[in-house]
Write an enzyme that holds these catalytic residues in place. Structure first.
Site, PDB file in Angstrom:
ATOM      1  N   ASP A 174       0.759  -1.206   0.038  1.00  0.00           N
ATOM      2  CA  ASP A 174       0.152  -0.078   0.074  1.00  0.00           C
ATOM      3  C   ASP A 174       0.923   1.375  -0.224  1.00  0.00           C
ATOM      4  OD1 ASP A 174      -1.845   2.170   0.526  1.00  0.00           O
ATOM      5  OD2 ASP A 174      -2.892   1.057   1.986  1.00  0.00           O
ATOM      6  N   HIS A 175       0.915   2.052  -1.191  1.00  0.00           N
ATOM      7  CA  HIS A 175       1.848   3.142  -1.341  1.00  0.00           C
ATOM      8  C   HIS A 175       1.523   4.221  -0.319  1.00  0.00           C
ATOM      9  CE1 HIS A 175       5.280   4.811  -3.053  1.00  0.00           C
ATOM     10  NE2 HIS A 175       4.904   4.420  -4.234  1.00  0.00           N
ATOM     11  N   ARG A 176       0.310   4.159   0.189  1.00  0.00           N
ATOM     12  CA  ARG A 176      -0.069   5.181   1.371  1.00  0.00           C
ATOM     13  C   ARG A 176       0.927   5.106   2.548  1.00  0.00           C
ATOM     14  NH1 ARG A 176      -6.052   4.185   1.773  1.00  0.00           N
ATOM     15  NH2 ARG A 176      -5.450   2.312   2.162  1.00  0.00           N
TER      16      ARG A 176
END
Length: 443
Positions: free
Chosen positions: A415-417
């Site tokens: 999850d790039h967040r």
């Protein structure tokens, strides 16, 4: 007035369920803590324990009934001194239980563990400021002018039941609680999953689609678990910015260590799998790269202090992810034993809520099916999942010379967040080192 037994909320995401079987029949005597039915939730089939005492007067919902909303009456319980004639005057919601609270705001308490026997009752348990008490206990407390919050609860999970109220009345303890003004109704914000489901286009109608194909077919109704899997995967793919990194890991040293350990543990029934080593390796890596052991919220990133590894297990209804808790602190034999037990009970639909609800990182292994490489969908609210392919003979370069080694491709979905590219690359590099030097797992 008979007591309504309501469809419970056995998981945080449950809004409806299927009554699989009744463990008690009409006329049976029931005590608090008795298993009275098996409920198929959106996750698994779970046992439903009674919280009141009495006689099962009438079953309102037949076994096998699907789509029963949480807090819907499913049976009637006759309390002490009542006979079957009390059922003739019953009308749904007459005792106020069904309308006590909407399921989203005030579900039945989730069973997290079997209640332990105690020498003395514990104080009344509360959820969001509301005392847990059976409907009969509430009614008796109201008649006696008792404050439930000051009454010790001896029922499951600290719930106040009939005998607690009677004991308080006999002892003369507990003061009447002052009446509280009813709060103004506030509309609950829609959950992200509900928003995603509302925004998603409706699927094709089964009959229309079948007629369009013009091919004979059989309908297989979607179970609650299958519907939940579909909703969560759609939500994950639509709302989580996935990215993927793959590394090739040499397994020869790990396979040799596995053979040696299995030979040593054969007399004790120890038989380690490659997956056991990978669970341990991932857990140790998460200790070294804690950013991947996290969850995303709009307010903050949650960095977990414990490493609980969820492992995907295929069942007839779909995937479920039982959890190896504190996986970094457990030995390989313990991980192997727990995983065998969890996988067997997962396929039987007998997992407890706390055994599959949660987890801080996931592993999905399709190597046993011969799959070389694949990308998995993140299991929210987690921020990463490891997809493991098959170990196979491939050409490798060792000390400048061409050789043949056993190589496995592993792909991490992140999850790039929360997990930046450099963090994911660090995780995969560390994981590769741990797997290729497996003796370090024994330290």
């Amino acid at each position: 007035m008979p007591i309504e037994i309501l469809m419970p909320a056995l998981s945080p995401t449950m809004t409806e369920g299927t009554l699989a079987t009744w463990s008690k029949q009409e006329g049976d005597t029931i005590s608090a803590g008795d298993v009275i039915a098996e409920i198929e939730t959106d996750k698994a089939t779970m046992e439903f324990e009674a919280v009141d005492e009495g006689v099962l007067g009438k079953i309102l919902v037949a076994p096998g009934t699907q789509g029963i909303a949480v807090n819907t009456p499913i049976a009637l319980l006759l309390e002490e001194g009542e006979d079957a004639s009390a059922l003739d005057t019953y009308s749904p919601g007459a005792n106020g239980q069904a309308a006590a609270a909407p399921p989203a705001a005030d579900p039945e308490p989730v069973p997290t563990a079997a209640p332990a026997a105690a020498a003395a009752p514990s104080p009344a348990a509360q959820v969001d400021g509301r005392v847990l008490a059976s409907p009969l206990a509430r009614r008796l407390a109201g008649e006696a002018g008792l404050d439930l919050a000051a009454t010790a609860g001896s029922g499951p999970h600290g719930r106040v039941i009939k005998r607690d109220v009677e004991a308080a009345v006999a002892a003369g303890t507990g003061k009447a609680a002052p009446p509280k003004p009813a709060p103004e109704p506030v509309a609950a914000p829609a959950a992200p999953a509900a928003k995603a489901a509302a925004a998603a286009p409706a699927g094709p109608d089964a009959k229309v689609l079948a007629d369009a194909y013009g091919i004979p077919y059989q309908e297989v109704p979607n179970s609650n678990m299958r519907k939940t899997i579909a909703r969560r995967l759609l939500e994950a793919k639509q709302t989580i910015p996935h990215f993927y990194l793959t590394v090739d890991v040499e397994l020869d040293a790990l396979l040799k260590l596995r053979r040696d350990l299995n030979a040593r543990g054969e007399a004790d029934g120890v038989k380690l799998s490659v997956n056991d080593f990978l669970i341990k390796a991932a857990a140790l890596t998460l200790r070294k790269v804690p950013r991947a052991n996290a969850a995303w919220t709009d307010q903050a990133m949650l960095m977990f202090d414990r490493v609980d590894v969820s492992v995907a297990v295929a069942t007839d209804e779909g995937l479920i992810t039982p959890i190896i808790k504190d996986a970094d602190r457990k030995g390989l034999a313990t991980i192997s034993s727990e995983m065998k037990d969890l996988a067997a009970r997962a396929r039987e639909g007998k997992l407890k809520l706390e055994e599959f609800q949660g987890g801080t990182f996931s592993i999905s292994n399709l190597g046993m099916y011969g799959t070389r490489e694949f990308s998995a969908i993140i299991n929210p609210p987690q921020v990463a999942i490891m997809a493991v392919g098959a170990g196979e003979q491939r050409p490798v370069v060792r000390d400048g010379a061409l050789a043949v080694g056993t190589v496995m491709s592993c792909t991490m979905s992140s999850d790039h967040r929360v997990v930046d590219g450099a963090v994911a690359a660090d995780f995969m590099s560390t994981f590769k080192k741990v797997v290729e030097d497996p003796i370090a797992m024994m330290l």
